[in-house]
Structure formats: structure tokens, C-alpha cells
Scaffold this active site. Structure first.
Site, PDB file in Angstrom:
ATOM      1  N   THR A  56      48.354 -80.052  11.225  1.00  0.00           N
ATOM      2  CA  THR A  56      48.067 -78.707  11.353  1.00  0.00           C
ATOM      3  C   THR A  56      49.812 -78.873  11.632  1.00  0.00           C
ATOM      4  O   THR A  56      50.128 -79.867  12.584  1.00  0.00           O
ATOM      5  CB  THR A  56      47.563 -77.373  11.912  1.00  0.00           C
ATOM      6  N   GLY A  57      50.728 -78.207  11.610  1.00  0.00           N
ATOM      7  CA  GLY A  57      52.186 -77.757  12.214  1.00  0.00           C
ATOM      8  C   GLY A  57      53.355 -78.209  11.001  1.00  0.00           C
ATOM      9  O   GLY A  57      53.273 -77.027   9.900  1.00  0.00           O
ATOM     10  N   GLY A 113      53.460 -75.739   1.609  1.00  0.00           N
ATOM     11  CA  GLY A 113      53.551 -76.779   2.468  1.00  0.00           C
ATOM     12  C   GLY A 113      52.473 -77.873   2.382  1.00  0.00           C
ATOM     13  O   GLY A 113      52.222 -78.296   1.085  1.00  0.00           O
ATOM     14  N   ASP A 114      52.362 -78.678   3.765  1.00  0.00           N
ATOM     15  CA  ASP A 114      50.665 -80.134   3.593  1.00  0.00           C
ATOM     16  C   ASP A 114      49.880 -79.996   3.007  1.00  0.00           C
ATOM     17  O   ASP A 114      49.503 -81.341   2.205  1.00  0.00           O
ATOM     18  CB  ASP A 114      51.555 -80.872   4.265  1.00  0.00           C
ATOM     19  N   THR A 158      46.914 -72.793  10.420  1.00  0.00           N
ATOM     20  CA  THR A 158      46.441 -73.381   9.438  1.00  0.00           C
ATOM     21  C   THR A 158      45.090 -74.167  10.295  1.00  0.00           C
ATOM     22  O   THR A 158      44.717 -74.361  11.075  1.00  0.00           O
ATOM     23  CB  THR A 158      46.812 -74.749   8.637  1.00  0.00           C
ATOM     24  N   GLY A 191      54.671 -78.604   7.617  1.00  0.00           N
ATOM     25  CA  GLY A 191      53.664 -79.114   7.403  1.00  0.00           C
ATOM     26  C   GLY A 191      55.235 -79.772   5.806  1.00  0.00           C
ATOM     27  O   GLY A 191      55.229 -80.903   5.114  1.00  0.00           O
ATOM     28  N   ARG A 237      56.853 -72.078  -1.599  1.00  0.00           N
ATOM     29  CA  ARG A 237      57.017 -72.904  -0.834  1.00  0.00           C
ATOM     30  C   ARG A 237      55.452 -73.823  -1.074  1.00  0.00           C
ATOM     31  O   ARG A 237      54.455 -72.984  -0.587  1.00  0.00           O
ATOM     32  CB  ARG A 237      57.444 -72.453  -0.056  1.00  0.00           C
TER      33      ARG A 237
HETATM   34  N1  ASP Z   1      51.236 -76.662   7.950  1.00  0.00           N
HETATM   35  C1  ASP Z   1      51.057 -75.553   7.105  1.00  0.00           C
HETATM   36  C2  ASP Z   1      52.643 -75.306   6.345  1.00  0.00           C
HETATM   37  O1  ASP Z   1      53.212 -76.226   6.504  1.00  0.00           O
HETATM   38  C3  ASP Z   1      51.043 -74.511   8.334  1.00  0.00           C
HETATM   39  C4  ASP Z   1      50.594 -74.484   9.647  1.00  0.00           C
HETATM   40  O2  ASP Z   1      50.052 -76.109   9.904  1.00  0.00           O
HETATM   41  O3  ASP Z   1      50.752 -73.188  10.191  1.00  0.00           O
HETATM   42  O4  ASP Z   1      52.321 -74.480   5.652  1.00  0.00           O
END
Ligand code: ASP
Length: 313
Positions: free
Chosen positions: A212-213, A191-192, A161, A215, A189
Site C-alpha cells: 500500500t502507499g 496504481g500498483d 488499499t 503506487g 490512472r
Molecule cells: N497503492 C494505491 C495506489 O497507488 C494507493 C494506496 O495504497 O492507497 O493506487
């Protein structure tokens, strides 16, 4: 003035900086920077060459927020368009809605004449296929994909992300986030990234934050908003980020390897903080006195005290 973001935003920050340096808005700067990362074929977590869902479709999510007005546009599970961040921004003025997803997002992108693109590349297809081969998982059919999704998903890949936040010459703040999401995800799906308050939030009265991370965790913790809320409640920006990570800790199962969360944020005066549960993680920044954007270390904030290296970025 400042522009900063996740480490993978580095190739886009100088172009974003040039916009604010010549007097353009923070919104223009963050959109410009993110578009460059959406075009970066080396980055398999954003835009073109992003890794696909379990059926092999690349589904893109993006959001952009203007801290001055708290106006926002968000797009989820968009198929076949090069620049989800620009589709998200266009939504802000085209309709009184703030979020479009799936078939509706695709139709909107078509209607506004957004640039179409085949998002998969030979490299991203091969990376995606390699996991099926490695785990000997059959390609599922639509509507029969739960077992394959659960077999293929890996928390190590829920970390990518791009985040970009800018403060322009007028002191206005804006934030933008774009992603291809969690590879091998179940179709649809989100994410955040497109969820305002979870992966992205900007409020010029207090500051801005982006994540990021994993979500699913920052949606449950409303993490970007909680950073901004912590600043509203009187903490400095670094403490605001640290508290937002710790707020997720009871939901972060220590038994899951590679569960990560990373935050970049700034206060209303443009003071920056960047934290991550990943040891050694960096963020990228360009500000006054720098002749090009560079990476700097983030503060390591583990979910659980005593936790050591827990993954990769
Ligand atoms: N936050 C992103 C998600 O959940 C994924 C990511 O940061 O890699 O889609």
C-alpha cells in the site's frame, strides 16, 4: 496456516481464516476477506464508498495471485461493480488474459453477471466535494482535467488499499489487493494494485508480498516482486521487505510530505514481515492460537535515514 494483511483488512480476516480452517484454499480465503473490506463503508480507500477520481467517478483496481501456479487476474479502472477482487478472480478462468481495464473491464464484469453497485455514498461524496471547496477548485469537464487533478491530488491520500495474504493447510500461498486508488486521480490512472509485481506478487517457491502507499513508486520499483526476489536470493522475509523499501529511496523525493510505502509479506514457510515508512503503522493477522484477528506493529523503515514522522496511514 495464516492470514494477514494491511491494518484495514482486520474486519475481513476472521472470515478468511474460517475458510482455511475448514480446508478451503488460500485463494478462497483472500477473496473472502477482501470482499468484506470492499463492502466496508467506513473505508474510503477500497470498494464501496471509495473516493472518486477528479470527475467524480469511482474507479476500482484489484488483483489476485495464486502462488502455487503464479496464475493471476487483475482489473483496473472498473466502474460500478461491488467486488473487483471477484471480477479479477473470474478473469483467471474465463479468458487467457491476466489484466482488463476501463471499458473492457466493465464489459467483462457485466458479461459474467458481477454484482453492480452505485459505489458512491453520501459520506464519500462529501469528503470528495470538501476538497474542491477547501481549495476553491472548479469541477472540471472530461478532457480538461489536468489542472484540477494537479491542484487536488494530495500524497497524504495515496495511502489506503487493502492487502490480504494467506497460507492454507496445504501450504499454498495466495495474495489479493483491492483499492479505489488515489483520490482525485486523473481518469484511467492505475496504481500498483492491478500491476502484478508492483503491488502484488505470490510465488509459492519463495513467498508473497503486497503493497500500500504511493503506487507510482512501487510500479517503478517493481516492489512486491523485489521482496519475493530478495527471498529467492537468500534474505529472510523482514530483510527482503526492508531492502525493497530502501530500493525506492532514490526515487522518493524527501521534499514531498506524506510519500509512503508499506509492505506485508511472508516466506514460503509462512513467516510474516510487515514494514512501513510510516512510524507507528500496523498490520493485521490471524494465525493458530488466536481466537480473533488482531493488529501488530510494523517495522518502521524510513526512505531516508534520519527521517522522522512523515505522514499518516
Ligand atoms: N497503492 C494505491 C495506489 O497507488 C494507493 C494506496 O495504497 O492507497 O493506487
Amino acid at each position: 496456516m495464516i492470514i494477514f494483511g494491511s491494518a484495514n483488512a482486520l474486519p475481513g480476516l476472521d472470515a478468511g481464516w474460517e475458510r482455511i480452517e475448514r480446508g478451503d484454499s488460500a485463494m478462497d480465503a483472500v477473496e473472502t476477506a477482501v470482499r468484506i473490506i470492499e463492502d466496508n463503508l467506513e473505508d474510503h480507500t477500497v470498494g464501496s464508498s471509495g473516493l472518486a477520481n477528479v470527475l467524480g467517478e469511482v474507479e476500482l483496481d484489484a488483483s489476485i495471485m495464486d502462488g502455487t501456479t503464479r496464475a493471476t487476474g487483475a482489473i483496473g479502472a472498473l466502474h460500478g461493480y461491488a467486488h473487483p477482487i471477484s471480477v479479477a478472480r473470474a478473469l483467471m478462468t474465463a479468458l487467457p488474459h491476466v489484466m482488463l481495464v476501463g471499458a473492457g473491464a466493465d464489459a467483462f464484469a457485466h458479461e459474467i453477471g458481477a454484482e453492480k453497485r452505485d459505489l458512491a455514498t453520501a459520506a464519500s461524496r462529501e469528503l470528495w466535494e470538501a476538497r474542491f471547496r477547501a481549495l476553491a477548485v472548479e469541477h472540471p469537464e472530461p478532457g480538461k482535467a489536468v489542472a484540477a487533478t494537479n491542484a487536488l491530488l494530495t500524497y497524504a491520500h495515496a495511502a489506503g488499499t487493502v492487502n490480504v495474504i494467506a497460507v492454507d493447510a496445504r501450504g499454498h500461498v495466495a495474495s489479493a489487493v483491492s483499492t479505489s486508488g488515489w483520490p482525485w486521480k486523473y481518469p484511467g490512472r492505475l496504481g500498483d494494485t492491478p500491476v502484478i509485481g508492483a503491488g502484488n506478487y505470490a510465488d509459492g517457491r519463495h513467498g508473497a508480498a503486497a503493497c500500500t502507499g504511493f503506487g507510482e513508486l512501487s510500479i517503478r520499483g517493481v516492489t512486491a516482486y523485489s521482496v519475493v526476489r530478495n527471498m529467492h536470493d537468500g534474505t529472510d522475509v523482514l530483510e527482503a521487505c526492508r531492502l525493497a523499501i530502501l530500493d525506492l529511496a532514490p526515487m522518493a523525493d524527501p521534499a514531498i510530505d506524506n510519500l509512503t510505502m508499506s509492505i506485508v509479506a511472508c516466506s514460503r514457510s509462512g513467516e510474516v514481515a510487515a514494514v512501513s515508512t510510516i512510524p507507528g503503522a500496523e498490520y493485521a493477522v490471524r494465525e493458530e492460537g488466536m481466537d480473533r484477528a488482531a493488529c501488530r506493529p510494523r517495522l518502521h523503515v524510513p526512505f531516508h535515514s534520519g527521517e522522522m514522522a512523515n505522514g499518516q496511514g
